[in-house]
Design a protein around this motif. Structure first.
Motif, PDB file in Angstrom:
ATOM      1  N   THR A  41       0.057   5.213  -7.804  1.00  0.00           N
ATOM      2  CA  THR A  41      -0.726   4.233  -8.552  1.00  0.00           C
ATOM      3  C   THR A  41      -1.548   3.391  -7.577  1.00  0.00           C
ATOM      4  O   THR A  41      -1.461   3.574  -6.363  1.00  0.00           O
ATOM      5  N   GLY A  42      -2.335   2.486  -8.102  1.00  0.00           N
ATOM      6  CA  GLY A  42      -3.136   1.618  -7.250  1.00  0.00           C
ATOM      7  C   GLY A  42      -2.375   0.364  -6.861  1.00  0.00           C
ATOM      8  O   GLY A  42      -1.439  -0.050  -7.546  1.00  0.00           O
ATOM      9  N   LYS A  43      -2.804  -0.242  -5.761  1.00  0.00           N
ATOM     10  CA  LYS A  43      -2.152  -1.466  -5.295  1.00  0.00           C
ATOM     11  C   LYS A  43      -2.281  -2.589  -6.322  1.00  0.00           C
ATOM     12  O   LYS A  43      -1.381  -3.431  -6.450  1.00  0.00           O
ATOM     13  N   ALA A  44      -3.364  -2.587  -7.076  1.00  0.00           N
ATOM     14  CA  ALA A  44      -3.572  -3.632  -8.080  1.00  0.00           C
ATOM     15  C   ALA A  44      -2.473  -3.621  -9.132  1.00  0.00           C
ATOM     16  O   ALA A  44      -2.099  -4.672  -9.665  1.00  0.00           O
ATOM     17  N   GLU A  95       0.828  -1.204   0.000  1.00  0.00           N
ATOM     18  CA  GLU A  95       0.000   0.000   0.000  1.00  0.00           C
ATOM     19  C   GLU A  95       0.863   1.254   0.000  1.00  0.00           C
ATOM     20  O   GLU A  95       0.609   2.212  -0.750  1.00  0.00           O
ATOM     21  N   ALA A 141       2.542   1.743  -3.356  1.00  0.00           N
ATOM     22  CA  ALA A 141       1.568   2.232  -4.338  1.00  0.00           C
ATOM     23  C   ALA A 141       1.308   3.721  -4.145  1.00  0.00           C
ATOM     24  O   ALA A 141       1.254   4.484  -5.120  1.00  0.00           O
ATOM     25  N   ARG A 142       1.149   4.147  -2.895  1.00  0.00           N
ATOM     26  CA  ARG A 142       0.917   5.571  -2.621  1.00  0.00           C
ATOM     27  C   ARG A 142       2.092   6.405  -3.109  1.00  0.00           C
ATOM     28  O   ARG A 142       1.922   7.440  -3.745  1.00  0.00           O
TER      29      ARG A 142
END
Length: 198
Positions: A50-53, A42, A45-46
């Protein structure tokens, strides 16, 4: 925005180079800031925006991401040119390795990963087999070329030489935190060559 030639998992989306690069940079910055134990997908990603996916499309776990990215960077950092002489090759290797060990992120990440390896077998294996073996193979090429040129005797203890090339430098740069000094690297190169030729 350009896209990667890597299509990702079969049937999955094409992975974008720019996103992968952003995640990679964010990973190393986050790892240096908090250490492996507190590293999270997480947070990476932050930091990458971008997103965690997007991370999970590339790596199934924090451990897999760590092993893959650290191995990629470490193996590339071990590349040194064929200078045509043993001393030139040894000095080039020592200079490149010293610079890598002094990098602000590496100097914080490497001790933490060595510690994490005591509790995470896959990380320990990557450090030992992927990084250690790849670096030793590159050093073996340097020493093998020197034997071929007649700069080292055919019966030189090359296995011990592999340790000579890395051990003293790691100790002085990472453990003792000796100041950067090209003269020190030249003296170390001379000592290594003398030991190999003895």
């Amino acid at each position: 925005m350009s896209t990667s030639t890597d299509p990702g998992p079969r049937g999955g989306p094409v992975l974008q180079d720019s996103v992968t690069q952003a995640i990679t940079s964010a990973f190393f910055e986050e790892l240096a800031a908090v250490g492996y134990g507190r590293l999270s997908m997480e947070a990476v990603a932050r930091r990458a925006g971008t997103g965690k996916a997007a991370i999970y499309r590339r790596w199934p776990s924090k451990e897999a991401m760590t092993v893959d990215l650290v191995v990629q960077v470490s193996v590339r950092a071990a590349d040194t040119p064929d200078t045509g002489t043993l001393r030139g090759d040894v000095l080039a290797f020592l200079t490149a390795t010293d610079a890598a060990l002094r990098h602000p992120l590496v100097s914080r990440i490497l001790p933490d990963l060595l510690s994490a390896g005591a509790y995470h077998p896959n990380i320990a294996a990557a450090l030992r087999e992927e990084i250690g073996t790849s670096r030793r193979r590159k050093v073996a090429d340097i020493l093998g070329r020197a034997v071929g040129r007649g700069e080292l005797p055919a019966d030189a203890d090359l296995e011990l030489g592999l340790d000579f090339m890395a051990g003293p430098l790691y100790w002085s740069t990472t453990i003792r935190r000796a100041p950067a000094d090209p003269g020190r690297l030249e003296r170390l190169a001379d000592k290594i060559i003398a030991a190999l030729a003895a």
